[in-house]
Design a protein around this motif. Structure first.
Motif, PDB file in Angstrom:
ATOM      1  N   THR A  24       0.845  -1.198   0.000  1.00  0.00           N
ATOM      2  CA  THR A  24       0.000   0.000   0.000  1.00  0.00           C
ATOM      3  C   THR A  24       0.880   1.247   0.000  1.00  0.00           C
ATOM      4  OG1 THR A  24      -0.115  -0.140   2.399  1.00  0.00           O
ATOM      5  CG2 THR A  24      -1.974  -1.035   1.170  1.00  0.00           C
ATOM      6  N   PRO A  25       1.389   1.638  -1.171  1.00  0.00           N
ATOM      7  CA  PRO A  25       2.267   2.808  -1.222  1.00  0.00           C
ATOM      8  C   PRO A  25       1.523   4.128  -1.022  1.00  0.00           C
ATOM      9  CG  PRO A  25       1.909   1.958  -3.419  1.00  0.00           C
ATOM     10  CD  PRO A  25       1.256   1.000  -2.462  1.00  0.00           C
ATOM     11  N   LYS A  26       0.220   4.153  -1.315  1.00  0.00           N
ATOM     12  CA  LYS A  26      -0.566   5.370  -1.144  1.00  0.00           C
ATOM     13  C   LYS A  26      -0.991   5.509   0.315  1.00  0.00           C
ATOM     14  CE  LYS A  26      -2.383   5.251  -5.794  1.00  0.00           C
ATOM     15  NZ  LYS A  26      -3.576   5.185  -6.621  1.00  0.00           N
ATOM     16  N   ARG A  27      -1.469   6.714   0.659  1.00  0.00           N
ATOM     17  CA  ARG A  27      -1.955   6.948   2.019  1.00  0.00           C
ATOM     18  C   ARG A  27      -3.278   6.222   2.224  1.00  0.00           C
ATOM     19  NH1 ARG A  27      -0.276  12.879   4.064  1.00  0.00           N
ATOM     20  NH2 ARG A  27       1.863  12.748   3.387  1.00  0.00           N
ATOM     21  N   ILE A  28      -3.452   5.657   3.413  1.00  0.00           N
ATOM     22  CA  ILE A  28      -4.655   4.868   3.671  1.00  0.00           C
ATOM     23  C   ILE A  28      -5.681   5.680   4.451  1.00  0.00           C
ATOM     24  CG2 ILE A  28      -3.438   2.674   3.580  1.00  0.00           C
ATOM     25  CD1 ILE A  28      -3.516   2.578   6.599  1.00  0.00           C
ATOM     26  N   GLU A  29      -6.936   5.265   4.330  1.00  0.00           N
ATOM     27  CA  GLU A  29      -8.053   5.860   5.056  1.00  0.00           C
ATOM     28  C   GLU A  29      -8.848   4.728   5.688  1.00  0.00           C
ATOM     29  OE1 GLU A  29     -10.226   7.983   2.106  1.00  0.00           O
ATOM     30  OE2 GLU A  29      -8.746   9.581   1.942  1.00  0.00           O
ATOM     31  N   LEU A  30      -9.090   4.828   6.987  1.00  0.00           N
ATOM     32  CA  LEU A  30      -9.839   3.806   7.705  1.00  0.00           C
ATOM     33  C   LEU A  30     -10.908   4.456   8.567  1.00  0.00           C
ATOM     34  CD1 LEU A  30      -6.909   1.594   9.036  1.00  0.00           C
ATOM     35  CD2 LEU A  30      -8.427   1.062   7.150  1.00  0.00           C
ATOM     36  N   LYS A  31     -11.998   3.729   8.792  1.00  0.00           N
ATOM     37  CA  LYS A  31     -13.018   4.199   9.722  1.00  0.00           C
ATOM     38  C   LYS A  31     -12.644   3.703  11.108  1.00  0.00           C
ATOM     39  CE  LYS A  31     -17.021   5.461   7.334  1.00  0.00           C
ATOM     40  NZ  LYS A  31     -18.364   5.814   7.663  1.00  0.00           N
ATOM     41  N   LYS A  32     -12.414   4.661  12.025  1.00  0.00           N
ATOM     42  CA  LYS A  32     -12.042   4.345  13.395  1.00  0.00           C
ATOM     43  C   LYS A  32     -12.957   5.119  14.338  1.00  0.00           C
ATOM     44  CE  LYS A  32      -8.373   2.464  14.085  1.00  0.00           C
ATOM     45  NZ  LYS A  32      -8.136   1.073  14.390  1.00  0.00           N
ATOM     46  N   TYR A  33     -12.993   4.705  15.601  1.00  0.00           N
ATOM     47  CA  TYR A  33     -13.856   5.349  16.584  1.00  0.00           C
ATOM     48  C   TYR A  33     -13.219   6.637  17.090  1.00  0.00           C
ATOM     49  CZ  TYR A  33     -16.917   6.052  20.561  1.00  0.00           C
ATOM     50  OH  TYR A  33     -17.819   6.581  21.447  1.00  0.00           O
ATOM     51  N   ASN A  34     -13.996   7.714  17.088  1.00  0.00           N
ATOM     52  CA  ASN A  34     -13.560   9.001  17.627  1.00  0.00           C
ATOM     53  C   ASN A  34     -14.276   9.200  18.958  1.00  0.00           C
ATOM     54  OD1 ASN A  34     -13.225  11.732  18.273  1.00  0.00           O
ATOM     55  ND2 ASN A  34     -13.070  12.308  16.129  1.00  0.00           N
ATOM     56  N   SER A  35     -13.513   9.191  20.045  1.00  0.00           N
ATOM     57  CA  SER A  35     -14.119   9.271  21.371  1.00  0.00           C
ATOM     58  C   SER A  35     -14.666  10.670  21.678  1.00  0.00           C
ATOM     59  CB  SER A  35     -13.100   8.874  22.440  1.00  0.00           C
ATOM     60  OG  SER A  35     -11.977   9.725  22.375  1.00  0.00           O
ATOM     61  N   ILE A  36     -14.165  11.695  21.028  1.00  0.00           N
ATOM     62  CA  ILE A  36     -14.647  13.053  21.261  1.00  0.00           C
ATOM     63  C   ILE A  36     -16.012  13.253  20.593  1.00  0.00           C
ATOM     64  CG2 ILE A  36     -14.164  15.504  20.882  1.00  0.00           C
ATOM     65  CD1 ILE A  36     -11.142  14.655  20.987  1.00  0.00           C
ATOM     66  N   LEU A  37     -16.148  12.792  19.339  1.00  0.00           N
ATOM     67  CA  LEU A  37     -17.427  12.886  18.626  1.00  0.00           C
ATOM     68  C   LEU A  37     -18.374  11.741  18.979  1.00  0.00           C
ATOM     69  CD1 LEU A  37     -16.159  13.915  15.082  1.00  0.00           C
ATOM     70  CD2 LEU A  37     -17.050  15.402  16.873  1.00  0.00           C
ATOM     71  N   ARG A  38     -17.836  10.695  19.597  1.00  0.00           N
ATOM     72  CA  ARG A  38     -18.586   9.497  20.003  1.00  0.00           C
ATOM     73  C   ARG A  38     -19.261   8.799  18.833  1.00  0.00           C
ATOM     74  NH1 ARG A  38     -21.262  11.920  25.469  1.00  0.00           N
ATOM     75  NH2 ARG A  38     -19.316  12.065  26.608  1.00  0.00           N
ATOM     76  N   LYS A  39     -18.510   8.627  17.732  1.00  0.00           N
ATOM     77  CA  LYS A  39     -19.001   7.872  16.581  1.00  0.00           C
ATOM     78  C   LYS A  39     -17.817   7.446  15.726  1.00  0.00           C
ATOM     79  CE  LYS A  39     -19.871  11.928  13.680  1.00  0.00           C
ATOM     80  NZ  LYS A  39     -20.852  12.613  12.853  1.00  0.00           N
ATOM     81  N   TYR A  40     -18.066   6.559  14.768  1.00  0.00           N
ATOM     82  CA  TYR A  40     -17.030   6.105  13.853  1.00  0.00           C
ATOM     83  C   TYR A  40     -16.876   7.149  12.752  1.00  0.00           C
ATOM     84  CZ  TYR A  40     -16.686   1.592  16.066  1.00  0.00           C
ATOM     85  OH  TYR A  40     -16.442   0.605  16.979  1.00  0.00           O
ATOM     86  N   THR A  41     -15.630   7.580  12.526  1.00  0.00           N
ATOM     87  CA  THR A  41     -15.347   8.608  11.542  1.00  0.00           C
ATOM     88  C   THR A  41     -14.179   8.167  10.654  1.00  0.00           C
ATOM     89  OG1 THR A  41     -13.847   9.740  13.042  1.00  0.00           O
ATOM     90  CG2 THR A  41     -16.124  10.502  13.009  1.00  0.00           C
ATOM     91  N   LEU A  42     -13.977   8.892   9.570  1.00  0.00           N
ATOM     92  CA  LEU A  42     -12.903   8.587   8.639  1.00  0.00           C
ATOM     93  C   LEU A  42     -11.589   9.170   9.159  1.00  0.00           C
ATOM     94  CD1 LEU A  42     -12.400   7.309   5.850  1.00  0.00           C
ATOM     95  CD2 LEU A  42     -12.614   9.590   4.898  1.00  0.00           C
ATOM     96  N   HIS A  43     -10.595   8.312   9.305  1.00  0.00           N
ATOM     97  CA  HIS A  43      -9.258   8.714   9.746  1.00  0.00           C
ATOM     98  C   HIS A  43      -8.308   8.535   8.577  1.00  0.00           C
ATOM     99  CE1 HIS A  43     -11.046   8.468  13.678  1.00  0.00           C
ATOM    100  NE2 HIS A  43      -9.937   8.891  14.248  1.00  0.00           N
ATOM    101  N   LYS A  44      -7.532   9.587   8.281  1.00  0.00           N
ATOM    102  CA  LYS A  44      -6.588   9.563   7.170  1.00  0.00           C
ATOM    103  C   LYS A  44      -5.167   9.563   7.681  1.00  0.00           C
ATOM    104  CE  LYS A  44      -9.636  12.025   4.027  1.00  0.00           C
ATOM    105  NZ  LYS A  44      -9.789  13.203   3.158  1.00  0.00           N
ATOM    106  N   GLU A  45      -4.291   8.958   6.907  1.00  0.00           N
ATOM    107  CA  GLU A  45      -2.877   8.889   7.252  1.00  0.00           C
ATOM    108  C   GLU A  45      -2.233  10.270   7.104  1.00  0.00           C
ATOM    109  OE1 GLU A  45       1.200   6.907   5.464  1.00  0.00           O
ATOM    110  OE2 GLU A  45      -0.724   6.019   4.942  1.00  0.00           O
ATOM    111  N   ILE A  46      -1.464  10.658   8.128  1.00  0.00           N
ATOM    112  CA  ILE A  46      -0.720  11.914   8.064  1.00  0.00           C
ATOM    113  C   ILE A  46       0.758  11.616   8.076  1.00  0.00           C
ATOM    114  CG2 ILE A  46      -2.521  13.281   9.161  1.00  0.00           C
ATOM    115  CD1 ILE A  46      -0.868  13.196  11.736  1.00  0.00           C
ATOM    116  N   LYS A  47       1.552  12.585   7.670  1.00  0.00           N
ATOM    117  CA  LYS A  47       2.991  12.372   7.646  1.00  0.00           C
ATOM    118  C   LYS A  47       3.613  12.737   8.971  1.00  0.00           C
ATOM    119  CE  LYS A  47       6.957  12.794   4.807  1.00  0.00           C
ATOM    120  NZ  LYS A  47       7.499  13.166   3.555  1.00  0.00           N
TER     121      LYS A  47
END
Length: 60
Positions: free
Chosen positions: A37-60
């Motif tokens: 996976t040479p490109k940046r990945i995006e996964l749905k993970k739990y955000n405890s502040i918003l209290r729901k599953y949100t899209l998390h993107k890879e940062i450098k």
């Protein structure tokens, strides 16, 4: 000597929380195989502040 692997450590950061302007940061640390996976990945993970599953993107 140990062999070098293709797995690298990456940081995933919530993109929805950034857009909303709510304070705080939701981040996860994980690993990925840079050969498969040479490109940046995006996964749905739990955000405890918003209290729901949100899209998390890879940062450098």
């Amino acid at each position: 000597m140990g062999k070098k692997g293709n797995r690298i450590q990456i940081i995933l950061e919530c993109s929805e929380q950034k857009k909303s302007g709510i304070g705080g940061v939701s981040r996860y640390v994980t690993t990925k195989n840079k050969r498969n996976t040479p490109k940046r990945i995006e996964l749905k993970k739990y955000n405890s502040i918003l209290r729901k599953y949100t899209l998390h993107k890879e940062i450098k």
